[in-house]
Design a protein around this motif. Sequence first.
Motif, mmCIF file in Angstrom:
data_model
loop_
_atom_site.group_PDB
_atom_site.id
_atom_site.type_symbol
_atom_site.label_atom_id
_atom_site.label_comp_id
_atom_site.label_asym_id
_atom_site.label_seq_id
_atom_site.Cartn_x
_atom_site.Cartn_y
_atom_site.Cartn_z
ATOM 1 N N HIS A 65 72.497 16.687 37.666
ATOM 2 C CA HIS A 65 72.400 18.024 37.369
ATOM 3 C C HIS A 65 71.272 18.876 37.148
ATOM 4 C CE1 HIS A 65 76.688 17.967 37.254
ATOM 5 N NE2 HIS A 65 76.758 17.185 36.449
ATOM 6 N N LEU A 66 70.102 18.186 36.351
ATOM 7 C CA LEU A 66 68.881 18.795 36.312
ATOM 8 C C LEU A 66 68.310 19.053 37.854
ATOM 9 C CD1 LEU A 66 67.612 17.411 32.982
ATOM 10 C CD2 LEU A 66 67.967 19.853 33.528
ATOM 11 N N LYS A 67 68.357 18.254 38.614
ATOM 12 C CA LYS A 67 67.837 18.018 39.971
ATOM 13 C C LYS A 67 68.433 19.458 40.756
ATOM 14 C CE LYS A 67 67.597 15.525 44.221
ATOM 15 N NZ LYS A 67 68.287 14.872 45.097
ATOM 16 N N THR A 68 69.808 19.538 40.635
ATOM 17 C CA THR A 68 70.156 20.661 41.237
ATOM 18 C C THR A 68 69.873 22.079 40.514
ATOM 19 O OG1 THR A 68 72.467 19.347 41.465
ATOM 20 C CG2 THR A 68 72.917 21.806 41.668
ATOM 21 N N LEU A 69 69.632 22.062 39.366
ATOM 22 C CA LEU A 69 69.223 23.361 38.980
ATOM 23 C C LEU A 69 67.755 23.648 39.267
ATOM 24 C CD1 LEU A 69 70.704 22.953 35.315
ATOM 25 C CD2 LEU A 69 71.343 24.749 36.688
ATOM 26 N N LYS A 70 66.813 22.400 39.439
ATOM 27 C CA LYS A 70 65.561 22.635 39.897
ATOM 28 C C LYS A 70 65.610 23.099 41.497
ATOM 29 C CE LYS A 70 62.265 20.101 39.055
ATOM 30 N NZ LYS A 70 61.177 18.990 38.785
ATOM 31 N N GLU A 71 66.259 22.439 42.347
ATOM 32 C CA GLU A 71 66.351 22.845 43.621
ATOM 33 C C GLU A 71 66.923 24.254 43.790
ATOM 34 O OE1 GLU A 71 68.998 19.722 45.243
ATOM 35 O OE2 GLU A 71 67.347 18.352 45.550
ATOM 36 N N ALA A 72 67.639 24.711 42.915
ATOM 37 C CA ALA A 72 68.061 26.061 42.996
ATOM 38 C C ALA A 72 67.087 27.249 42.561
ATOM 39 C CB ALA A 72 69.408 26.391 42.271
ATOM 40 N N GLY A 73 65.912 26.735 41.863
ATOM 41 C CA GLY A 73 65.024 27.136 41.414
ATOM 42 C C GLY A 73 65.028 27.818 39.841
ATOM 43 N N LEU A 74 66.389 27.561 39.301
ATOM 44 C CA LEU A 74 66.652 27.940 37.994
ATOM 45 C C LEU A 74 66.176 27.280 36.887
ATOM 46 C CD1 LEU A 74 70.570 28.241 38.827
ATOM 47 C CD2 LEU A 74 68.718 30.146 38.698
ATOM 48 N N VAL A 75 65.441 26.095 37.181
ATOM 49 C CA VAL A 75 64.731 25.350 35.908
ATOM 50 C C VAL A 75 63.705 24.637 36.409
ATOM 51 C CG1 VAL A 75 65.150 23.297 34.522
ATOM 52 C CG2 VAL A 75 67.150 24.780 34.951
ATOM 53 N N ARG A 76 62.563 24.844 35.636
ATOM 54 C CA ARG A 76 61.262 24.077 35.722
ATOM 55 C C ARG A 76 60.960 22.997 35.121
ATOM 56 N NH1 ARG A 76 57.527 29.482 35.593
ATOM 57 N NH2 ARG A 76 58.894 30.438 34.275
ATOM 58 N N SER A 77 60.203 22.122 35.505
ATOM 59 C CA SER A 77 59.968 21.011 34.577
ATOM 60 C C SER A 77 58.296 21.082 34.476
ATOM 61 C CB SER A 77 60.488 19.641 35.275
ATOM 62 O OG SER A 77 59.822 19.574 36.763
ATOM 63 N N ARG A 78 58.019 20.240 33.363
ATOM 64 C CA ARG A 78 56.582 19.704 33.219
ATOM 65 C C ARG A 78 56.415 18.619 32.470
ATOM 66 N NH1 ARG A 78 54.310 20.018 28.304
ATOM 67 N NH2 ARG A 78 55.671 21.127 26.599
ATOM 68 N N GLN A 79 55.604 17.685 32.989
ATOM 69 C CA GLN A 79 55.213 16.518 32.281
ATOM 70 C C GLN A 79 54.205 16.656 31.314
ATOM 71 O OE1 GLN A 79 55.303 13.479 35.168
ATOM 72 N NE2 GLN A 79 55.008 11.728 33.634
ATOM 73 N N GLU A 80 54.640 15.906 29.986
ATOM 74 C CA GLU A 80 53.701 15.770 28.850
ATOM 75 C C GLU A 80 53.770 14.305 28.594
ATOM 76 O OE1 GLU A 80 53.288 17.206 24.796
ATOM 77 O OE2 GLU A 80 53.236 18.825 26.144
ATOM 78 N N GLY A 81 52.683 13.591 29.053
ATOM 79 C CA GLY A 81 52.736 12.093 28.703
ATOM 80 C C GLY A 81 53.635 11.437 29.550
ATOM 81 N N ARG A 82 54.831 10.721 28.835
ATOM 82 C CA ARG A 82 55.788 9.945 29.735
ATOM 83 C C ARG A 82 57.083 10.983 29.669
ATOM 84 N NH1 ARG A 82 58.227 4.774 26.763
ATOM 85 N NH2 ARG A 82 59.426 6.167 25.273
ATOM 86 N N TRP A 83 56.885 12.146 29.046
ATOM 87 C CA TRP A 83 58.148 13.112 28.728
ATOM 88 C C TRP A 83 58.054 14.186 29.827
ATOM 89 C CZ3 TRP A 83 61.612 10.409 26.230
ATOM 90 C CH2 TRP A 83 60.976 9.593 25.194
ATOM 91 N N ILE A 84 59.423 14.456 30.484
ATOM 92 C CA ILE A 84 59.473 15.472 31.214
ATOM 93 C C ILE A 84 60.641 16.786 30.330
ATOM 94 C CG2 ILE A 84 60.370 16.587 33.321
ATOM 95 C CD1 ILE A 84 59.828 13.786 34.580
ATOM 96 N N TYR A 85 59.641 17.914 30.418
ATOM 97 C CA TYR A 85 60.292 18.977 29.502
ATOM 98 C C TYR A 85 60.784 19.981 30.556
ATOM 99 C CZ TYR A 85 58.353 16.748 25.427
ATOM 100 O OH TYR A 85 57.964 16.185 24.608
ATOM 101 N N TYR A 86 61.930 20.589 30.400
ATOM 102 C CA TYR A 86 62.714 21.457 31.036
ATOM 103 C C TYR A 86 62.853 22.971 30.489
ATOM 104 C CZ TYR A 86 63.958 17.512 33.953
ATOM 105 O OH TYR A 86 63.728 16.424 34.674
#
Length: 119
Positions: A65-86
């Motif tokens: 579901h996060l992939k769908t939201l990202k593809e739609a441009g509604l959600v961004r992600s950033r990586q910090e260490g081994r964690w991905i934050y949305y």
Amino acid sequence: MLKNSTTAPDRISQRQISEKLVSAGFHALSDPLRIQILELLQQQELCVCDLCDRLGASQSKLSFHLKTLKEAGLVRSRQEGRWIYYSLNLAQFLVLEEYLAQYRRFSQILPARPCSEVG
């Protein structure tokens, strides 16, 4: 394609990009779990493990579901260490809002012209 355009036939127009983003945005908003994800992200940036805990969903389900939201441009992600934050991408919500506002501006719809009969 517009007349007198110098754009190559295989290039995607800005209008086509906009249509795809609007379509993807509304598709992303059509699922109750994705709505819940967005509601949580309104409050703060979260990682998948936090979303799993709060929604009681598996990581694989949320990742889909996060992939769908990202593809739609509604959600961004950033990586910090081994964690991905949305977090929310508010600019894309504005695009959807402006798209819907166009319909509000044209609230007075003209009646159809009589069709000409073909004999």
